[in-house]
Design a protein around this motif. Structure first.
Motif, mmCIF file in Angstrom:
data_model
loop_
_atom_site.group_PDB
_atom_site.id
_atom_site.type_symbol
_atom_site.label_atom_id
_atom_site.label_comp_id
_atom_site.label_asym_id
_atom_site.label_seq_id
_atom_site.Cartn_x
_atom_site.Cartn_y
_atom_site.Cartn_z
ATOM 1 N N GLN A 21 0.623 -1.208 0.089
ATOM 2 C CA GLN A 21 -0.063 0.071 -0.151
ATOM 3 C C GLN A 21 0.898 1.201 -0.055
ATOM 4 N N ARG A 52 -0.788 2.184 -2.818
ATOM 5 C CA ARG A 52 -1.368 2.005 -3.946
ATOM 6 C C ARG A 52 -1.085 0.378 -4.499
ATOM 7 N N SER A 53 -1.912 -0.350 -4.357
ATOM 8 C CA SER A 53 -1.712 -1.847 -4.375
ATOM 9 C C SER A 53 -2.112 -2.417 -5.881
ATOM 10 N N PHE A 54 -1.008 -3.099 -6.322
ATOM 11 C CA PHE A 54 -1.440 -3.685 -7.580
ATOM 12 C C PHE A 54 -1.349 -5.105 -7.367
ATOM 13 N N SER A 58 -1.463 -5.436 -12.720
ATOM 14 C CA SER A 58 -2.808 -5.015 -12.933
ATOM 15 C C SER A 58 -3.269 -3.920 -11.589
ATOM 16 N N GLN A 59 -4.191 -3.127 -12.036
ATOM 17 C CA GLN A 59 -4.711 -2.585 -10.994
ATOM 18 C C GLN A 59 -5.620 -3.418 -10.196
ATOM 19 N N THR A 92 -8.925 -5.021 -12.063
ATOM 20 C CA THR A 92 -7.845 -5.972 -12.761
ATOM 21 C C THR A 92 -8.068 -5.881 -14.183
ATOM 22 N N THR A 152 -8.091 -3.458 -15.907
ATOM 23 C CA THR A 152 -7.039 -2.178 -16.104
ATOM 24 C C THR A 152 -5.654 -2.757 -16.000
ATOM 25 N N GLU A 211 -1.882 -1.948 -15.544
ATOM 26 C CA GLU A 211 -0.989 -0.795 -15.491
ATOM 27 C C GLU A 211 0.251 -1.025 -16.156
ATOM 28 N N ALA A 268 5.842 -0.160 -11.162
ATOM 29 C CA ALA A 268 4.813 1.030 -11.736
ATOM 30 C C ALA A 268 4.966 1.421 -12.973
#
Length: 422
Positions: free
Chosen positions: A195, A197-199, A212-213, A217, A219, A221, A259
Protein backbone atom coordinates in the motif's frame (compact mmCIF):
# COMPACT_ATOMS: atom_id res chain seq x y z
CA UNK A 1 26.71 -26.56 12.78
CA UNK A 2 23.72 -26.76 10.47
CA UNK A 3 20.83 -28.69 11.85
CA UNK A 4 18.15 -30.34 9.71
CA UNK A 5 14.84 -30.49 11.52
CA UNK A 6 12.96 -33.75 10.98
CA UNK A 7 15.31 -34.96 8.25
CA UNK A 8 13.53 -36.97 5.57
CA UNK A 9 10.09 -35.52 6.22
CA UNK A 10 8.74 -34.27 2.86
CA UNK A 11 7.92 -30.69 3.77
CA UNK A 12 6.85 -28.38 0.93
CA UNK A 13 5.19 -24.97 1.03
CA UNK A 14 5.86 -22.92 4.17
CA UNK A 15 4.50 -19.64 5.58
CA UNK A 16 4.81 -17.54 8.75
CA UNK A 17 2.28 -14.93 9.84
CA UNK A 18 3.25 -11.25 10.08
CA UNK A 19 3.51 -11.31 13.88
CA UNK A 20 5.84 -14.35 13.83
CA UNK A 21 3.44 -16.30 16.01
CA UNK A 22 2.48 -19.19 13.75
CA UNK A 23 4.37 -21.39 11.32
CA UNK A 24 2.36 -23.26 8.69
CA UNK A 25 4.07 -25.98 6.68
CA UNK A 26 2.76 -28.52 4.18
CA UNK A 27 3.71 -32.17 4.40
CA UNK A 28 2.36 -33.43 1.07
CA UNK A 29 -1.44 -33.22 1.65
CA UNK A 30 -1.20 -32.66 5.42
CA UNK A 31 -1.03 -29.18 6.93
CA UNK A 32 0.85 -28.49 10.16
CA UNK A 33 0.53 -25.40 12.36
CA UNK A 34 3.09 -24.60 15.05
CA UNK A 35 3.04 -21.79 17.60
CA UNK A 36 6.59 -20.44 17.34
CA UNK A 37 6.41 -17.82 20.07
CA UNK A 38 9.11 -18.23 22.76
CA UNK A 39 8.07 -20.69 25.45
CA UNK A 40 5.24 -22.18 23.42
CA UNK A 41 5.11 -25.75 22.10
CA UNK A 42 1.58 -25.94 20.69
CA UNK A 43 1.29 -27.82 17.39
CA UNK A 44 -1.67 -29.05 15.35
CA UNK A 45 -1.77 -31.34 12.33
CA UNK A 46 -4.68 -31.53 9.86
CA UNK A 47 -5.54 -33.70 6.86
CA UNK A 48 -8.12 -31.82 4.77
CA UNK A 49 -6.49 -31.86 1.35
CA UNK A 50 -6.39 -35.02 -0.76
CA UNK A 51 -3.34 -34.14 -2.90
CA UNK A 52 -0.13 -32.13 -2.60
CA UNK A 53 -0.47 -28.64 -1.10
CA UNK A 54 1.35 -26.15 -3.34
CA UNK A 55 0.53 -22.78 -1.80
CA UNK A 56 0.14 -21.32 1.71
CA UNK A 57 -0.52 -17.67 2.58
CA UNK A 58 -1.59 -15.78 5.71
CA UNK A 59 -3.84 -12.74 5.78
CA UNK A 60 -2.16 -9.51 6.88
CA UNK A 61 -3.62 -9.70 10.39
CA UNK A 62 -2.61 -13.36 10.79
CA UNK A 63 -6.12 -14.58 11.62
CA UNK A 64 -6.69 -16.42 8.33
CA UNK A 65 -4.61 -18.80 6.22
CA UNK A 66 -5.38 -20.07 2.73
CA UNK A 67 -4.09 -23.43 1.48
CA UNK A 68 -4.45 -24.76 -2.05
CA UNK A 69 -2.99 -27.33 -4.37
CA UNK A 70 -3.41 -30.26 -6.69
CA UNK A 71 -6.76 -31.44 -5.31
CA UNK A 72 -8.36 -28.24 -6.72
CA UNK A 73 -9.48 -27.18 -3.23
CA UNK A 74 -9.02 -23.69 -1.84
CA UNK A 75 -9.35 -23.93 1.95
CA UNK A 76 -9.49 -21.03 4.40
CA UNK A 77 -8.37 -21.62 7.99
CA UNK A 78 -9.36 -19.49 10.98
CA UNK A 79 -7.17 -18.97 14.05
CA UNK A 80 -8.66 -20.07 17.37
CA UNK A 81 -7.36 -19.72 20.92
CA UNK A 82 -5.14 -22.80 20.74
CA UNK A 83 -5.84 -24.34 17.33
CA UNK A 84 -6.88 -23.64 13.74
CA UNK A 85 -10.13 -24.69 12.09
CA UNK A 86 -11.05 -25.10 8.42
CA UNK A 87 -14.09 -22.88 7.89
CA UNK A 88 -14.37 -22.28 4.14
CA UNK A 89 -13.93 -24.43 1.04
CA UNK A 90 -14.06 -23.65 -2.66
CA UNK A 91 -13.53 -26.42 -5.22
CA UNK A 92 -12.33 -25.48 -8.68
CA UNK A 93 -12.41 -27.33 -12.01
CA UNK A 94 -8.63 -26.95 -12.40
CA UNK A 95 -5.62 -27.34 -10.14
CA UNK A 96 -4.63 -24.25 -8.18
CA UNK A 97 -1.13 -22.80 -8.63
CA UNK A 98 -1.25 -19.98 -6.05
CA UNK A 99 -3.61 -18.17 -3.68
CA UNK A 100 -3.16 -14.97 -1.67
CA UNK A 101 -5.20 -12.59 0.49
CA UNK A 102 -5.76 -8.93 -0.37
CA UNK A 103 -7.06 -6.32 2.04
CA UNK A 104 -9.35 -4.71 -0.49
CA UNK A 105 -12.86 -5.08 -1.80
CA UNK A 106 -13.93 -7.00 -4.88
CA UNK A 107 -16.40 -4.83 -6.81
CA UNK A 108 -19.92 -6.02 -7.47
CA UNK A 109 -20.01 -6.65 -11.21
CA UNK A 110 -22.51 -9.31 -12.21
CA UNK A 111 -22.65 -10.82 -8.72
CA UNK A 112 -23.58 -7.55 -6.99
CA UNK A 113 -21.03 -8.18 -4.25
CA UNK A 114 -19.15 -5.24 -2.82
CA UNK A 115 -17.71 -6.34 0.50
CA UNK A 116 -15.24 -4.03 2.24
CA UNK A 117 -13.30 -6.88 3.76
CA UNK A 118 -10.46 -9.27 3.11
CA UNK A 119 -10.59 -10.76 -0.37
CA UNK A 120 -9.14 -14.06 -1.49
CA UNK A 121 -7.50 -14.20 -4.91
CA UNK A 122 -6.38 -17.45 -6.53
CA UNK A 123 -5.14 -18.66 -9.92
CA UNK A 124 -5.50 -21.99 -11.71
CA UNK A 125 -3.25 -23.92 -14.10
CA UNK A 126 -4.97 -22.42 -17.13
CA UNK A 127 -4.10 -18.85 -16.19
CA UNK A 128 -7.47 -17.68 -14.87
CA UNK A 129 -7.51 -15.51 -11.74
CA UNK A 130 -10.56 -15.44 -9.47
CA UNK A 131 -11.59 -13.32 -6.50
CA UNK A 132 -13.68 -14.28 -3.48
CA UNK A 133 -14.85 -11.87 -0.75
CA UNK A 134 -14.27 -13.40 2.67
CA UNK A 135 -17.51 -13.06 4.64
CA UNK A 136 -16.69 -14.52 8.05
CA UNK A 137 -20.33 -14.61 9.09
CA UNK A 138 -20.87 -17.23 6.38
CA UNK A 139 -18.02 -19.49 7.50
CA UNK A 140 -18.98 -23.01 8.50
CA UNK A 141 -17.16 -26.12 9.69
CA UNK A 142 -15.59 -28.13 6.85
CA UNK A 143 -15.10 -31.90 7.35
CA UNK A 144 -11.63 -33.49 7.00
CA UNK A 145 -10.59 -35.19 3.77
CA UNK A 146 -11.34 -38.63 5.24
CA UNK A 147 -15.02 -37.63 5.51
CA UNK A 148 -15.42 -36.17 2.00
CA UNK A 149 -15.47 -37.72 -1.45
CA UNK A 150 -12.87 -36.96 -4.09
CA UNK A 151 -13.63 -34.04 -6.37
CA UNK A 152 -15.05 -35.06 -9.73
CA UNK A 153 -13.01 -33.89 -12.69
CA UNK A 154 -14.18 -30.56 -14.06
CA UNK A 155 -16.67 -29.84 -11.30
CA UNK A 156 -16.58 -27.01 -8.83
CA UNK A 157 -18.43 -26.33 -5.60
CA UNK A 158 -18.74 -23.38 -3.31
CA UNK A 159 -18.54 -24.27 0.38
CA UNK A 160 -19.28 -27.87 -0.56
CA UNK A 161 -22.65 -27.08 -2.14
CA UNK A 162 -23.83 -27.33 -5.71
CA UNK A 163 -22.08 -28.78 -8.75
CA UNK A 164 -21.01 -27.46 -12.06
CA UNK A 165 -21.70 -29.33 -15.26
CA UNK A 166 -18.69 -30.82 -17.06
CA UNK A 167 -19.25 -28.65 -20.15
CA UNK A 168 -20.10 -25.46 -18.30
CA UNK A 169 -17.50 -22.72 -18.17
CA UNK A 170 -16.26 -21.73 -14.73
CA UNK A 171 -17.98 -18.34 -14.54
CA UNK A 172 -17.21 -17.78 -10.86
CA UNK A 173 -20.80 -17.44 -9.70
CA UNK A 174 -20.70 -19.91 -6.80
CA UNK A 175 -20.02 -18.49 -3.34
CA UNK A 176 -19.62 -14.99 -4.77
CA UNK A 177 -16.57 -15.98 -6.81
CA UNK A 178 -15.69 -13.67 -9.69
CA UNK A 179 -13.36 -14.01 -12.66
CA UNK A 180 -10.88 -11.15 -12.35
CA UNK A 181 -8.62 -11.66 -15.36
CA UNK A 182 -6.75 -14.28 -17.34
CA UNK A 183 -3.40 -15.17 -18.87
CA UNK A 184 -2.94 -17.47 -21.85
CA UNK A 185 -0.69 -19.82 -19.89
CA UNK A 186 -0.23 -21.12 -16.34
CA UNK A 187 0.39 -18.54 -13.65
CA UNK A 188 3.54 -19.43 -11.77
CA UNK A 189 3.54 -16.68 -9.14
CA UNK A 190 1.21 -14.01 -7.77
CA UNK A 191 1.72 -11.25 -5.19
CA UNK A 192 0.21 -7.97 -4.09
CA UNK A 193 2.41 -4.91 -3.93
CA UNK A 194 2.52 -2.68 -0.87
CA UNK A 195 0.00 0.00 0.00
CA UNK A 196 -0.99 2.79 -0.43
CA UNK A 197 -1.35 1.92 -4.13
CA UNK A 198 -1.85 -1.79 -4.41
CA UNK A 199 -1.28 -3.72 -7.64
CA UNK A 200 -1.79 -7.39 -8.40
CA UNK A 201 1.37 -8.82 -9.97
CA UNK A 202 1.06 -12.10 -11.87
CA UNK A 203 3.80 -14.05 -13.67
CA UNK A 204 3.35 -16.85 -16.17
CA UNK A 205 5.23 -19.51 -18.10
CA UNK A 206 5.20 -17.36 -21.25
CA UNK A 207 7.87 -14.95 -19.95
CA UNK A 208 5.41 -12.21 -18.92
CA UNK A 209 4.94 -10.33 -15.67
CA UNK A 210 1.66 -8.44 -15.66
CA UNK A 211 0.93 -5.57 -13.25
CA UNK A 212 -2.82 -5.00 -12.87
CA UNK A 213 -4.75 -2.46 -10.86
CA UNK A 214 -6.73 -3.93 -8.01
CA UNK A 215 -9.59 -4.48 -7.60
CA UNK A 216 -10.15 -3.12 -11.15
CA UNK A 217 -8.00 -5.90 -12.64
CA UNK A 218 -9.34 -5.29 -16.15
CA UNK A 219 -7.01 -2.27 -16.19
CA UNK A 220 -3.42 -3.29 -16.92
CA UNK A 221 -0.97 -0.85 -15.36
CA UNK A 222 2.03 -2.23 -17.25
CA UNK A 223 4.03 -5.33 -18.17
CA UNK A 224 7.54 -6.14 -16.95
CA UNK A 225 9.07 -7.67 -20.08
CA UNK A 226 12.61 -8.94 -20.57
CA UNK A 227 12.76 -12.59 -19.51
CA UNK A 228 13.31 -15.01 -22.38
CA UNK A 229 11.93 -18.10 -20.64
CA UNK A 230 9.21 -18.91 -18.13
CA UNK A 231 9.07 -16.85 -14.94
CA UNK A 232 9.59 -19.01 -11.84
CA UNK A 233 8.60 -16.49 -9.20
CA UNK A 234 8.09 -12.88 -8.16
CA UNK A 235 8.72 -11.50 -4.65
CA UNK A 236 8.62 -8.08 -2.96
CA UNK A 237 10.35 -6.88 0.22
CA UNK A 238 8.73 -4.46 2.66
CA UNK A 239 12.12 -2.75 2.91
CA UNK A 240 11.96 -1.85 -0.80
CA UNK A 241 8.20 -1.70 -1.49
CA UNK A 242 8.40 0.02 -4.89
CA UNK A 243 10.50 -2.77 -6.44
CA UNK A 244 9.90 -6.45 -7.21
CA UNK A 245 12.40 -9.21 -7.99
CA UNK A 246 11.79 -12.03 -10.48
CA UNK A 247 13.59 -15.20 -11.54
CA UNK A 248 13.34 -17.29 -14.67
CA UNK A 249 14.34 -20.36 -16.60
CA UNK A 250 16.60 -18.04 -18.62
CA UNK A 251 18.99 -18.00 -15.64
CA UNK A 252 18.54 -14.33 -14.74
CA UNK A 253 17.42 -12.53 -11.61
CA UNK A 254 15.84 -9.15 -12.36
CA UNK A 255 14.85 -6.08 -10.36
CA UNK A 256 11.84 -4.10 -11.62
CA UNK A 257 10.14 -0.79 -11.05
CA UNK A 258 6.72 -2.40 -11.29
CA UNK A 259 4.83 0.92 -11.56
CA UNK A 260 6.49 1.70 -14.90
CA UNK A 261 7.58 -1.76 -16.05
CA UNK A 262 11.19 -0.58 -16.26
CA UNK A 263 13.97 -3.05 -15.49
CA UNK A 264 16.24 -1.53 -12.86
CA UNK A 265 18.90 -4.27 -12.64
CA UNK A 266 19.69 -7.78 -13.82
CA UNK A 267 22.06 -10.55 -12.73
CA UNK A 268 22.96 -13.48 -14.99
CA UNK A 269 23.40 -16.64 -12.92
CA UNK A 270 24.28 -18.85 -15.90
CA UNK A 271 27.86 -17.59 -15.65
CA UNK A 272 29.96 -20.15 -13.84
CA UNK A 273 27.24 -22.80 -14.02
CA UNK A 274 29.34 -25.03 -16.29
CA UNK A 275 26.49 -25.95 -18.60
CA UNK A 276 25.68 -22.34 -19.39
CA UNK A 277 22.12 -22.92 -18.20
CA UNK A 278 20.38 -22.16 -14.93
CA UNK A 279 16.88 -22.08 -13.50
CA UNK A 280 16.61 -19.28 -10.96
CA UNK A 281 13.79 -18.91 -8.47
CA UNK A 282 13.41 -16.17 -5.82
CA UNK A 283 11.84 -18.02 -2.89
CA UNK A 284 11.32 -15.26 -0.33
CA UNK A 285 11.83 -11.57 0.43
CA UNK A 286 12.62 -10.02 3.80
CA UNK A 287 9.95 -8.26 5.83
CA UNK A 288 11.60 -5.76 8.11
CA UNK A 289 14.29 -6.90 10.53
CA UNK A 290 17.13 -7.51 8.08
CA UNK A 291 19.34 -4.50 7.23
CA UNK A 292 17.88 -3.55 3.87
CA UNK A 293 15.93 -5.61 1.36
CA UNK A 294 17.04 -9.24 1.22
CA UNK A 295 15.98 -11.90 -1.29
CA UNK A 296 16.53 -15.64 -0.85
CA UNK A 297 17.22 -17.16 -4.27
CA UNK A 298 17.49 -20.81 -5.31
CA UNK A 299 19.16 -22.24 -8.42
CA UNK A 300 18.03 -25.62 -9.62
CA UNK A 301 20.24 -28.47 -8.46
CA UNK A 302 22.43 -26.34 -6.17
CA UNK A 303 22.61 -27.12 -2.46
CA UNK A 304 22.67 -23.49 -1.40
CA UNK A 305 20.66 -20.33 -0.98
CA UNK A 306 21.97 -17.15 -2.54
CA UNK A 307 21.05 -14.05 -0.54
CA UNK A 308 20.79 -10.91 -2.66
CA UNK A 309 20.26 -7.33 -1.52
CA UNK A 310 18.94 -4.44 -3.58
CA UNK A 311 18.34 -0.73 -3.72
CA UNK A 312 16.56 1.30 -6.40
CA UNK A 313 19.05 0.58 -9.16
CA UNK A 314 21.30 -2.32 -8.10
CA UNK A 315 21.00 -5.99 -7.27
CA UNK A 316 24.03 -7.63 -5.71
CA UNK A 317 25.01 -10.90 -4.06
CA UNK A 318 25.31 -10.61 -0.29
CA UNK A 319 26.03 -14.17 0.77
CA UNK A 320 25.83 -17.78 -0.33
CA UNK A 321 24.48 -20.09 2.36
CA UNK A 322 25.47 -23.76 1.91
CA UNK A 323 22.69 -26.25 2.65
CA UNK A 324 22.59 -30.05 3.00
CA UNK A 325 20.52 -30.19 -0.20
CA UNK A 326 18.66 -28.01 -2.70
CA UNK A 327 16.03 -25.71 -1.11
CA UNK A 328 12.40 -26.21 -2.08
CA UNK A 329 10.56 -23.33 -0.42
CA UNK A 330 11.35 -20.53 2.02
CA UNK A 331 9.75 -17.69 3.94
CA UNK A 332 10.94 -14.87 6.18
CA UNK A 333 9.36 -14.11 9.54
CA UNK A 334 9.29 -10.57 10.91
CA UNK A 335 11.82 -11.47 13.61
CA UNK A 336 14.53 -12.03 10.98
CA UNK A 337 14.41 -15.82 10.72
CA UNK A 338 14.43 -17.52 7.32
CA UNK A 339 12.56 -20.84 7.23
CA UNK A 340 13.73 -23.20 4.48
CA UNK A 341 12.29 -26.57 3.44
CA UNK A 342 14.66 -28.94 1.64
CA UNK A 343 14.09 -31.04 -1.45
CA UNK A 344 15.60 -34.09 0.27
CA UNK A 345 13.22 -33.60 3.19
CA UNK A 346 13.36 -31.69 6.46
CA UNK A 347 13.64 -28.01 7.31
CA UNK A 348 16.29 -25.51 8.37
CA UNK A 349 16.00 -22.17 10.18
CA UNK A 350 18.53 -19.43 9.40
CA UNK A 351 19.07 -16.23 11.38
CA UNK A 352 18.73 -13.55 8.71
CA UNK A 353 19.74 -10.76 11.09
CA UNK A 354 23.18 -12.32 11.71
CA UNK A 355 24.84 -13.40 8.44
CA UNK A 356 22.32 -16.21 7.98
CA UNK A 357 23.74 -18.50 10.62
CA UNK A 358 21.76 -21.76 11.00
CA UNK A 359 19.79 -21.78 14.23
CA UNK A 360 20.75 -24.96 16.07
CA UNK A 361 19.74 -24.74 19.71
CA UNK A 362 16.85 -22.56 20.80
CA UNK A 363 13.15 -22.74 21.54
CA UNK A 364 12.19 -22.18 17.90
CA UNK A 365 13.98 -25.34 16.81
CA UNK A 366 12.62 -27.26 19.77
CA UNK A 367 9.11 -26.23 18.73
CA UNK A 368 9.51 -27.25 15.12
CA UNK A 369 11.28 -30.48 16.02
CA UNK A 370 8.18 -31.46 18.00
CA UNK A 371 5.90 -31.12 14.97
CA UNK A 372 3.58 -34.08 14.44
CA UNK A 373 3.90 -35.69 11.04
CA UNK A 374 2.58 -38.76 9.23
CA UNK A 375 4.52 -42.00 9.56
CA UNK A 376 5.76 -42.76 6.06
CA UNK A 377 7.58 -45.75 4.63
CA UNK A 378 10.83 -45.22 2.73
CA UNK A 379 9.14 -45.86 -0.62
CA UNK A 380 6.43 -43.31 0.16
CA UNK A 381 9.05 -40.73 1.14
CA UNK A 382 10.87 -41.24 -2.14
CA UNK A 383 7.65 -40.79 -4.12
CA UNK A 384 6.76 -37.61 -2.26
CA UNK A 385 10.21 -36.13 -2.73
CA UNK A 386 9.91 -36.74 -6.45
CA UNK A 387 6.55 -34.99 -6.55
CA UNK A 388 8.18 -31.92 -5.01
CA UNK A 389 11.05 -31.94 -7.51
CA UNK A 390 11.70 -28.54 -9.05
CA UNK A 391 12.80 -30.21 -12.27
CA UNK A 392 9.43 -31.94 -12.55
CA UNK A 393 7.55 -28.78 -11.69
CA UNK A 394 9.45 -26.66 -14.18
CA UNK A 395 8.96 -29.21 -16.96
CA UNK A 396 5.22 -28.99 -16.35
CA UNK A 397 5.35 -25.21 -16.62
CA UNK A 398 7.18 -25.32 -19.93
CA UNK A 399 5.22 -28.22 -21.43
CA UNK A 400 2.83 -27.31 -24.23
CA UNK A 401 0.33 -29.87 -23.00
CA UNK A 402 -1.33 -30.19 -19.63
CA UNK A 403 -1.57 -33.55 -17.99
CA UNK A 404 -4.30 -35.83 -16.69
CA UNK A 405 -7.33 -34.19 -15.18
CA UNK A 406 -6.89 -30.85 -16.96
CA UNK A 407 -6.82 -32.25 -20.50
CA UNK A 408 -10.58 -32.27 -20.74
CA UNK A 409 -10.90 -28.65 -19.73
CA UNK A 410 -8.29 -27.60 -22.28
CA UNK A 411 -10.55 -28.64 -25.16
CA UNK A 412 -13.33 -26.34 -24.08
CA UNK A 413 -13.66 -22.68 -24.93
CA UNK A 414 -11.87 -20.14 -22.79
CA UNK A 415 -13.89 -17.30 -21.30
CA UNK A 416 -14.03 -14.39 -23.74
CA UNK A 417 -13.29 -11.99 -20.90
CA UNK A 418 -9.74 -13.31 -20.76
CA UNK A 419 -9.02 -12.44 -24.37
CA UNK A 420 -10.29 -8.94 -23.98
CA UNK A 421 -8.22 -8.29 -20.90
CA UNK A 422 -4.92 -9.90 -21.85
Amino acid sequence: SARIIMSGTPFGAVAVDAASQTLAVACDSALIFADIRPGSLHTNSYKYHTATIRSLSFSSDGTLLVSSGDDKRVLVWVRGESSWSCRFQYICPKKITCAVFANAAIPGGQTGIDIQATALVFADKFGDVFGLPMQKEKFTDIPPASETKDVDQGKGTGKGKGKQDDNEEHDGSAAGCRLLMGHFSSITSMIFTAQPRSFLVTADRDEKIRVSQFPATCTIETFCLGHTSYVTGVVASTSLPHRIVSGSGDGTLRLWDYATGRQAASVDLTEGSGSGKAVVEPLAASCGVTPGAHYAVASEGRAELAIYTADDTTLRLLQKVPLPGPPLAATYSSNGLLWVTLLQGGMMVLDGSNQYVPVSANEVVATVAALPHPTLAAAELATLRKSFSKRELYSKWTSKHTEGDDEKGKKGKRPQQNKKQE
